[in-house]
Structure formats: structure tokens, C-alpha cells
Design a protein around this motif. Structure first.
Motif: not given
Length: 104
Positions: A86-104
């Protein structure tokens, strides 16, 4: 790449069980084609919020992973930790697209 952000409301008195649950899911994500970025747990004061972030190369790859829920014995065992404690009472899932730092 797609990143799943899961926002949990947890029972703070059952944080040990939540950590066991989280550790198991981090392994499962990695074993099944994803990259787990970790769980973020309450650090100060009384809090019932936790976050998880993990990514898959595509939505199709994530959907292949999701097909194992409720069927693969390791997935069932991981969910049993949550359900039995019973450790989780509720949860919500969202999908995102990461914007990551550019590595030159």
C-alpha cells in the motif's frame, strides 16, 4: 525519444516499501529497452510526493514494454510490492519529449 514522468502520491510511512518497488522497476525498465533516470523521493519534511522519469527510444518501444504488464512474472512481482504494501496511494503518468543540452 519519449520520456515517461510518473508522479506518485505515496504513504510516507511506507517509504521503505516504495524504495523496494522503485528499485525493482528501475531494473525492469533497463532490462526491457529503456533508460531509467531515477526516482526522486521526499528529502525534507513530511511529504507524500515522489517522481520517476524514464525514457524509451520511441513510443512503439514503450508500448512493447507495456505489453509485459500483468503478464511477465517479474512485472507482476514488482507490482505486488506496491499492492501488498500500500505504499502508492495514486499515480499519474505523463509523456514528454526531452530537450537536452547540445554537445558540440
Amino acid at each position: 525519444m519519449i520520456t515517461c514522468v510518473v508522479e506518485y502520491t505515496i504513504d510516507a510511512a511506507k517509504i521503505d516499501a516504495f524504495e523496494r518497488f522503485a528499485e525493482r522497476w528501475m531494473t525492469l525498465v533497463e532490462e526491457h529497452g529503456g533508460t531509467h533516470h531515477g526516482y526522486f523521493l521526499p528529502a525534507e519534511g513530511a511529504s507524500d510526493k515522489a517522481l520517476a522519469l524514464f525514457s524509451f527510444p520511441s513510443l512503439a518501444a514503450y508500448e512493447r514494454y507495456r505489453e509485459l504488464f500483468g503478464r511477465h512474472p517479474d512485472f507482476v512481482a514488482a507490482d505486488r510490492i506496491r499492492d501488498d504494501s500500500g505504499c502508492v496511494l495514486r499515480y499519474e503518468r505523463t509523456f514528454m519529449r526531452p530537450l537536452l543540452p547540445r554537445r558540440d
